[in-house]
Design a protein around this motif. Sequence first.
Motif, mmCIF file in Angstrom:
data_model
loop_
_atom_site.group_PDB
_atom_site.id
_atom_site.type_symbol
_atom_site.label_atom_id
_atom_site.label_comp_id
_atom_site.label_asym_id
_atom_site.label_seq_id
_atom_site.Cartn_x
_atom_site.Cartn_y
_atom_site.Cartn_z
ATOM 1 N N GLU A 187 0.886 -1.210 0.004
ATOM 2 C CA GLU A 187 -0.027 -0.180 0.136
ATOM 3 C C GLU A 187 0.877 1.170 -0.090
ATOM 4 N N TYR A 188 1.865 1.445 0.972
ATOM 5 C CA TYR A 188 2.704 2.228 0.972
ATOM 6 C C TYR A 188 3.445 2.661 -0.405
ATOM 7 N N ALA A 189 4.007 1.624 -0.801
ATOM 8 C CA ALA A 189 4.827 1.799 -2.202
ATOM 9 C C ALA A 189 3.837 2.116 -3.487
ATOM 10 N N PHE A 190 2.619 1.487 -3.500
ATOM 11 C CA PHE A 190 1.792 2.069 -4.576
ATOM 12 C C PHE A 190 1.265 3.842 -4.528
ATOM 13 N N GLU A 191 1.243 4.138 -3.096
ATOM 14 C CA GLU A 191 0.967 5.273 -2.947
ATOM 15 C C GLU A 191 2.191 6.135 -3.248
ATOM 16 N N HIS A 192 3.253 5.956 -2.715
ATOM 17 C CA HIS A 192 4.524 6.747 -2.594
ATOM 18 C C HIS A 192 5.785 6.648 -3.623
ATOM 19 N N TYR A 193 5.783 5.459 -4.208
ATOM 20 C CA TYR A 193 6.723 5.411 -5.084
ATOM 21 C C TYR A 193 6.269 5.799 -6.826
ATOM 22 N N ASP A 194 7.321 6.067 -7.484
ATOM 23 C CA ASP A 194 7.075 6.523 -8.791
ATOM 24 C C ASP A 194 7.315 5.237 -9.689
ATOM 25 N N GLY A 195 6.554 4.239 -9.509
ATOM 26 C CA GLY A 195 6.850 3.006 -10.260
ATOM 27 C C GLY A 195 7.958 2.202 -9.589
ATOM 28 N N HIS A 214 -2.504 -1.502 -8.178
ATOM 29 C CA HIS A 214 -2.269 -0.922 -9.475
ATOM 30 C C HIS A 214 -3.469 -0.278 -10.104
ATOM 31 N N GLU A 215 -4.419 -0.869 -10.192
ATOM 32 C CA GLU A 215 -5.820 -0.301 -10.934
ATOM 33 C C GLU A 215 -6.148 0.901 -10.382
ATOM 34 N N ARG A 216 -6.014 0.943 -8.768
ATOM 35 C CA ARG A 216 -6.579 2.166 -8.171
ATOM 36 C C ARG A 216 -5.484 3.408 -8.058
ATOM 37 N N ALA A 220 2.989 1.591 -11.875
ATOM 38 C CA ALA A 220 3.688 0.668 -12.646
ATOM 39 C C ALA A 220 4.101 -0.181 -11.550
ATOM 40 N N PHE A 221 4.230 -1.554 -11.964
ATOM 41 C CA PHE A 221 4.597 -2.591 -11.047
ATOM 42 C C PHE A 221 5.087 -3.861 -11.899
ATOM 43 N N GLU A 222 5.714 -4.585 -11.415
ATOM 44 C CA GLU A 222 6.084 -5.960 -11.967
ATOM 45 C C GLU A 222 5.952 -7.182 -11.200
ATOM 46 N N ILE A 223 5.546 -8.398 -11.729
ATOM 47 C CA ILE A 223 5.267 -9.585 -10.891
ATOM 48 C C ILE A 223 6.705 -10.384 -11.089
ATOM 49 N N GLN A 224 6.945 -11.011 -10.116
ATOM 50 C CA GLN A 224 8.385 -11.491 -10.053
ATOM 51 C C GLN A 224 7.842 -12.883 -9.334
ATOM 52 N N MET A 225 8.425 -14.156 -10.111
ATOM 53 C CA MET A 225 8.012 -15.704 -9.643
ATOM 54 C C MET A 225 9.114 -16.465 -9.878
ATOM 55 N N LEU A 226 9.638 -17.540 -9.148
ATOM 56 C CA LEU A 226 10.669 -18.330 -9.447
ATOM 57 C C LEU A 226 10.212 -19.410 -10.572
ATOM 58 N N MET A 227 11.586 -19.530 -11.140
ATOM 59 C CA MET A 227 11.408 -20.866 -12.160
ATOM 60 C C MET A 227 11.035 -22.009 -11.693
ATOM 61 N N GLY A 228 9.954 -22.893 -12.147
ATOM 62 C CA GLY A 228 9.567 -24.095 -11.692
ATOM 63 C C GLY A 228 8.277 -23.972 -10.762
ATOM 64 N N VAL A 229 7.997 -22.505 -10.440
ATOM 65 C CA VAL A 229 6.653 -22.415 -9.430
ATOM 66 C C VAL A 229 5.741 -21.789 -10.160
ATOM 67 N N ASP A 239 -0.023 -12.183 -19.880
ATOM 68 C CA ASP A 239 -1.137 -11.684 -20.951
ATOM 69 C C ASP A 239 -1.536 -10.299 -20.511
ATOM 70 N N GLU A 240 -1.390 -9.892 -19.121
ATOM 71 C CA GLU A 240 -2.143 -8.417 -18.772
ATOM 72 C C GLU A 240 -0.918 -7.714 -18.206
ATOM 73 N N TYR A 241 0.103 -8.342 -17.549
ATOM 74 C CA TYR A 241 1.007 -7.635 -16.516
ATOM 75 C C TYR A 241 2.540 -7.898 -17.029
ATOM 76 N N GLU A 242 3.658 -7.146 -16.675
ATOM 77 C CA GLU A 242 4.714 -7.405 -16.637
ATOM 78 C C GLU A 242 5.093 -8.436 -15.599
ATOM 79 N N VAL A 243 5.716 -9.723 -16.309
ATOM 80 C CA VAL A 243 5.995 -10.708 -15.334
ATOM 81 C C VAL A 243 7.627 -11.209 -15.590
ATOM 82 N N TRP A 244 8.392 -11.281 -14.537
ATOM 83 C CA TRP A 244 9.760 -11.657 -14.590
ATOM 84 C C TRP A 244 9.781 -13.043 -13.956
#
Length: 278
Positions: A187-195, A214-216, A220-229, A239-244
Motif C-alpha cells: 500500500e505504501y509503495a503504490f501510494e508513494h513510489y513512482d513505479g 495498481h488499478e486504483r 507501475a509494477f512488475e510480478i516476479q516469480m521463481l522458475m519452476g513454481v 497476458d496482462e501484466y509485466e512478469v519476470w
Amino acid sequence: MIPPIANRFVAGDSPAEALEHVRRLNERDVKAIVNLLGEHYDERDPVAADAAEYRRLVADIAGSRLEACISVKPSQLGLDIGEDVFRSELTAIVNAAAEHGVFVWIDMEDHTTTDATLDAFETVAREQGGGVGICVQANLKRTRADVRHLADVPGKVRFVKGAYDPPADVAYADGARIDQEYRTLLEYAFEHYDGGIGVGSHDPAMLEYATALHERTGTAFEIQMLMGVREDAQYELADEYEVWQYVPYGERWKSYFYRRVMERRENLRFALRAVLTG
C-alpha cells in the motif's frame, strides 16, 4: 549437467543454457532475472570468478537482445569477507551492466546483512541514477522504516514475505501478521513510489491485492516469480501484466534445488514423482 529431477528449478550449468531458457520465456512474454548460483564465500577466488562471470553475462544479455537482467547475492560478492570487498565487486558489476543497459537486482540475505546491503544499494543507485534494485522482506520488523527511506532512492524495490528464519526480536513469525505487513508495505509503495515496484510472490491473494492497488493508483509494477513454481500462472499473468521469472543456473545447484523442493508440498511431490518414474 543438471539432472532431470532438478532442471525444473535450475536452467542449467552454463550461461548459454540459462540464456536459452530466457529465450523460451521471452517467446511467451515473460522476462528473466538471471542468477548465477553461489553464496557465502569466505575466499577471494570464487568471489572474483563469479563477479567476472556476471560481467560477461551482462554483455551476453545485451548482445542477445533478450529481455533479461541479473541478480546478485551480497555473500556471493564477498560480504562475508568484508563490506569493502562486497562494495568493490558490486560497483564493478553495476558499472559494467550500466554500460550495456542491463538492470541489476541485489538479493537480500539474512537479517545480519540488511544494513550493509541497503547501504551498498543506495550508494550505487544514487551514483548511477537507477539501474539497480533491492529486495526487502516483510517479516522483518524494520522493513516499514526501510521502505519509507527507500522512497526517494532511484531504482526498484522487490517486496517478498521473507525467509531465513530470523529471531523473534527482529522478525514476525506468524503467517497472518507477515501477510498483513506485506499488504501494508505494498500500500505504501503504490501510494508513494513512482513505479519501480517488484511484487515477488506466488501467493494468489497477494498478487490480486497488488493488481487492485495498481488499478486504483495507476502505479507501475512488475510480478516476479521463481522458475519452476506456478509457471502456468506466470504465462497467464503475462497476458496482462509485466512478469519476470527468477532464473538460476550454475554448478552450485544442489542446495538451491533442495530449498525449492522442501519449501512447498507441490515441489516435493514433483521431486518424488521424478525419482519414482525416472
